[in-house]
Write an enzyme that holds these catalytic residues in place. Structure first.
Site, PDB file in Angstrom:
ATOM      1  CB  SER A 164      -0.964  -0.052   1.192  1.00 30.22           C
ATOM      2  OG  SER A 164      -2.001   0.887   1.060  1.00 30.22           O
TER       3      SER A 164
ATOM      4  CG  ASP B 223      -4.481  -2.646   1.560  1.00 31.63           C
ATOM      5  OD1 ASP B 223      -3.274  -2.483   1.299  1.00 31.63           O
ATOM      6  OD2 ASP B 223      -4.995  -2.383   2.653  1.00 31.63           O
TER       7      ASP B 223
END
Length: 294
Positions: free
Chosen positions: A50, A171
Site C-alpha cells: 500500500s 490492498d
C-alpha cells in the site's frame, strides 16, 4: 557519509527495508526515506504494501522530495480524497490522479532511474478470490510497477480491485500487513522495519469486517482475510518486536502519537508526521549504520 551497500556475492549479509502501509499515515515513511536518501543509505531489498510501496518507488528512483510533493502537496486536490469519488466511482482516493496524472504528467516519476536501481523491490497484494498474499517483483514486471502498486493500494470500501495477470487484487496490507516473514524468506538478514503507528499500537477487530459479505460476496477470499486482519497484524507486531529485542531488526516508528486517520487531509498534521519520520530517522542513523555494518 558513505552509503552502506550489502550486495549479494560480496558478503553473506542482505539488508532490507520492510514498509508498512497506513493510507495517509504513510507520509511518516516518506520522511524516513527522505532522510535515507540524503544520507545515501540504501539496501539490497525493499518490500512494501500500500502506501509503503508507493513511498518505496520514489526512494528507489532516487527522487528527493517527491514523496512529500505527491502526498502532502496534492492532498487538498479535489480529486485526491473525495466522497464524490466514492459515490460515483467507488473510490475514495482518486486512483487515476494518483497513479496516472501525477506520475506521468504533474510530478513525473523517473522510470529510467527506477529501472536502473539495483535494489530488489517486492510489492505485496491480496488475491480477492483466495485471500492469500501475492507478491510481485520489480525484475519480473519492469513495465507494470504502477499497476501493481495501485493494486496494493486499493483498500476495501475505498477502491475497486485491480485486475492483473488473471487475478483480481486489492490492498496488500490485508493479507500481509507487515511483510517481514516474506523478507526473511527472501534471504534478508538485516531488516529495517518502518511502521506508521507508535510503539505499543495493536489493532482491534475492524468494524467494517461485518459489512464485507454485503459488498464483496463475489470475493470470498477478501471477506475471510479481512475477518482475521487484526489478528495477523497483532501477531506480526509481537514477532517483529521480539526480533528487535534480540538485536535482529531495527524498527523505525513514530516516537509520539499524532492523532489522525488514514484519510487525513490536514496539511499541518501531515507535515508534522512527515517531519517526525525524518527526525526519528535522524536520531537512529548511527544505530542503523552500525546495524548494517555488523
Amino acid at each position: 557519509m558513505p552509503a552502506y551497500l550489502h550486495r549479494k556475492g560480496r558478503c553473506a549479509m542482505k539488508s532490507g527495508l520492510i514498509l508498512e502501509g497506513g493510507g495517509m499515515r504513510g507520509v511518516y515513511t516518506g520522511g524516513v526515506l527522505e532522510r535515507f536518501l540524503e544520507e545515501a543509505v540504501f539496501v539490497d531489498y525493499i518490500i512494501g504494501v500500500s502506501a509503503g510501496a508507493c513511498n518505496a518507488s520514489s526512494y528507489i528512483s532516487r527522487q528527493m522530495g517527491r514523496n512529500r510533493e505527491v502526498t502532502i502537496g496534492y492532498v487538498q486536490h479535489p480529486d485526491y480524497i473525495s466522497v464524490k469519488n466514492l459515490v460515483l466511482k467507488r473510490e475514495l482516493f482518486g486512483m487515476n490522479l494518483i497513479f496516472d496524472e501525477i506520475p506521468n504528467r504533474l510530478v513525473p516519476f523517473d522510470y529510467a532511474g527506477f529501472q536502473k536501481a539495483t535494489e530488489e523491490f517486492v510489492v505485496g497484494t491480496t488475491d480477492c478470490m483466495t485471500g492469500e498474499a501475492v507478491y510481485f517483483e520489480k525484475r519480473d514486471h519492469p513495465a507494470d510497477v504502477l499497476s501493481i502498486v495501485r493494486a496494493s493500494s486499493s483498500l476495501p470500501f475505498m477502491a475497486k480491485p485491480v485486475e492483473f495477470e488473471g487475478r483480481l487484487l486489492m490492498d496488500g496490507g490485508v493479507a500481509d500487513p507487515i511483510p517481514i516473514r516474506k523478507a526473511l524468506e527472501d534471504g534478508v538478514t538485516k531488516p529495517i522495519i518502518v511502521l506508521t503507528k507508535e510503539r505499543g499500537y495493536r489493532k482491534k477487530r475492524n468494524s467494517f469486517a461485518r459489512l464485507m459479505p454485503a459488498f464483496y460476496r463475489q470475493f470470498p477470499g477478501i471477506i475471510k482475510s479481512m475477518e482475521n486482519w487484526y489478528l495477523r497484524y497483532n501477531e506480526t507486531m509481537e514477532f517483529i518486536e521480539q526480533l528487535e529485542a534480540e538485536g535482529k531488526a531495527i524498527i523505525i516508528q513514530p516516537s509520539r502519537f499524532i492523532k489522525m486517520t488514514g484519510m487525513e487531509r490536514d496539511v499541518e498534521k501531515l507535515t508534522e508526521l512527515y517531519e517526525l519520520g525524518y527526525h526519528d530517522t535522524e536520531q537512529k542513523l548511527e544505530e542503523i549504520q552500525r546495524f548494517l555494518r555488523s
